[in-house]
Scaffold this motif. Sequence first.
Motif, PDB file in Angstrom:
ATOM      1  N   UNK A 154       0.809  -1.222   0.000  1.00 28.33           N
ATOM      2  CA  UNK A 154       0.000   0.000   0.000  1.00 28.33           C
ATOM      3  C   UNK A 154       0.844   1.275   0.000  1.00 28.33           C
ATOM      4  N   UNK A 155       2.091   1.162   0.466  1.00 26.74           N
ATOM      5  CA  UNK A 155       2.905   2.365   0.682  1.00 26.74           C
ATOM      6  C   UNK A 155       3.731   2.668  -0.571  1.00 26.74           C
ATOM      7  N   UNK A 156       3.200   3.557  -1.399  1.00 25.80           N
ATOM      8  CA  UNK A 156       3.794   3.868  -2.694  1.00 25.80           C
ATOM      9  C   UNK A 156       4.926   4.897  -2.646  1.00 25.80           C
ATOM     10  N   UNK A 157       5.020   5.828  -1.643  1.00 25.90           N
ATOM     11  CA  UNK A 157       5.963   6.940  -1.785  1.00 25.90           C
ATOM     12  C   UNK A 157       7.418   6.532  -1.977  1.00 25.90           C
ATOM     13  N   UNK A 158       7.883   5.540  -1.217  1.00 27.90           N
ATOM     14  CA  UNK A 158       9.294   5.165  -1.325  1.00 27.90           C
ATOM     15  C   UNK A 158       9.612   4.615  -2.711  1.00 27.90           C
ATOM     16  N   UNK A 159       8.752   3.744  -3.208  1.00 24.17           N
ATOM     17  CA  UNK A 159       8.977   3.164  -4.543  1.00 24.17           C
ATOM     18  C   UNK A 159       8.905   4.238  -5.622  1.00 24.17           C
ATOM     19  N   UNK A 160       7.936   5.137  -5.494  1.00 27.32           N
ATOM     20  CA  UNK A 160       7.752   6.167  -6.515  1.00 27.32           C
ATOM     21  C   UNK A 160       8.928   7.139  -6.532  1.00 27.32           C
ATOM     22  N   UNK A 161       9.397   7.549  -5.362  1.00 23.95           N
ATOM     23  CA  UNK A 161      10.534   8.464  -5.321  1.00 23.95           C
ATOM     24  C   UNK A 161      11.794   7.789  -5.859  1.00 23.95           C
ATOM     25  N   UNK A 162      11.990   6.525  -5.500  1.00 24.42           N
ATOM     26  CA  UNK A 162      13.143   5.793  -6.025  1.00 24.42           C
ATOM     27  C   UNK A 162      13.087   5.730  -7.557  1.00 24.42           C
ATOM     28  N   UNK A 163      11.885   5.533  -8.114  1.00 21.21           N
ATOM     29  CA  UNK A 163      11.748   5.480  -9.569  1.00 21.21           C
ATOM     30  C   UNK A 163      12.186   6.800 -10.200  1.00 21.21           C
ATOM     31  N   UNK A 164      11.830   7.920  -9.575  1.00 22.96           N
ATOM     32  CA  UNK A 164      12.235   9.227 -10.098  1.00 22.96           C
ATOM     33  C   UNK A 164      13.749   9.378 -10.045  1.00 22.96           C
ATOM     34  N   UNK A 165      14.337   9.050  -8.899  1.00 23.44           N
ATOM     35  CA  UNK A 165      15.781   9.218  -8.753  1.00 23.44           C
ATOM     36  C   UNK A 165      16.549   8.292  -9.697  1.00 23.44           C
TER      37      UNK A 165
END
Length: 323
Positions: free
Chosen positions: A56-67
Amino acid sequence: MTVPELEIHLDESDLARSLRDDVRAGLTAPAKWLPPKWFYDARGSELFEEITRLPEYYPTRAERAVLTAYATEIADVTVAKTLVELGSGSSDKTRLLLDALSRHGSLGTFVPLDVSAAALRDAVAALTAEYPNLSVRGIVGDFTRHLRVLPGGATRLVAFLGGTIGNLLPAERREFLTALRAVLEPGEWLLLGSDLVKDERILLPAYDDAAGVTAEFNRNVLRVVNRELGASFDPEAFDHVAVWNPADEWIEMRLRAREAMRVPIAGLDLVVEFDEGEEVRTEISAKFRREGLARELESAGFALRRWWTDPDGLFGVSLSQAV
């Protein structure tokens, strides 16, 4: 290998005094609150790491994808000689930036700043081994109080990742961004991770997961107060609550008393009374829109130069320049 000594600007007595002040102020306020920084003892940090791996916790994965997608561009644009990370923790995602800046050839120094000396010591030891040509200077401090101790003298890129900016109330954000701009030279850089406004059907599960890990993380603040201040909270007597506040566009995490109770806090010589159903706000997590964040940055003296999101548009990473 010699691990550099940490630069200490925040010791155990400072933390203890800050905890006492926060608990007294927050639990005697008409609407009770506790700051989210007190979640993060050793157990709280473990729970948060577990949260970041939840479906459910998307922020870490999403930020890593950007970086992952844009670290090379960040290095090319900033040509940073010094990378500073505020609230660094294990500096896990930051390795993407370290790798890109090292490949670029500009980077000479990495400065992680964190309140936890133990976590920072481990991170500095690991990074010194992984990047033998990099000078690693760990600073134990609070990013809301110790920005002026950041080393200068070389083009700096300050990374403030994880959406932590959203844990600050609007007035606190203004104060933080203004203070950060005051310690940067014109032309230096801020890389900011910010969670974005989206459907609450995506937002709420990220803060109220099916496995109950976030609930345990939320209750952990009571265990910290019990251990450090001799309080007698029963954490299981409080329900974890996560709500979306559409007017302020932030998630609020709260602890709700299941019954009326009186809780002695020996270390403060204080007894706190709770009505049945009374809540303690333990965290806000503000969500942002590009245009609103750009205005906040501009007001503090930054110009937005780049804006990236993950492919699903869940999380934003902005690169701004001090002007």
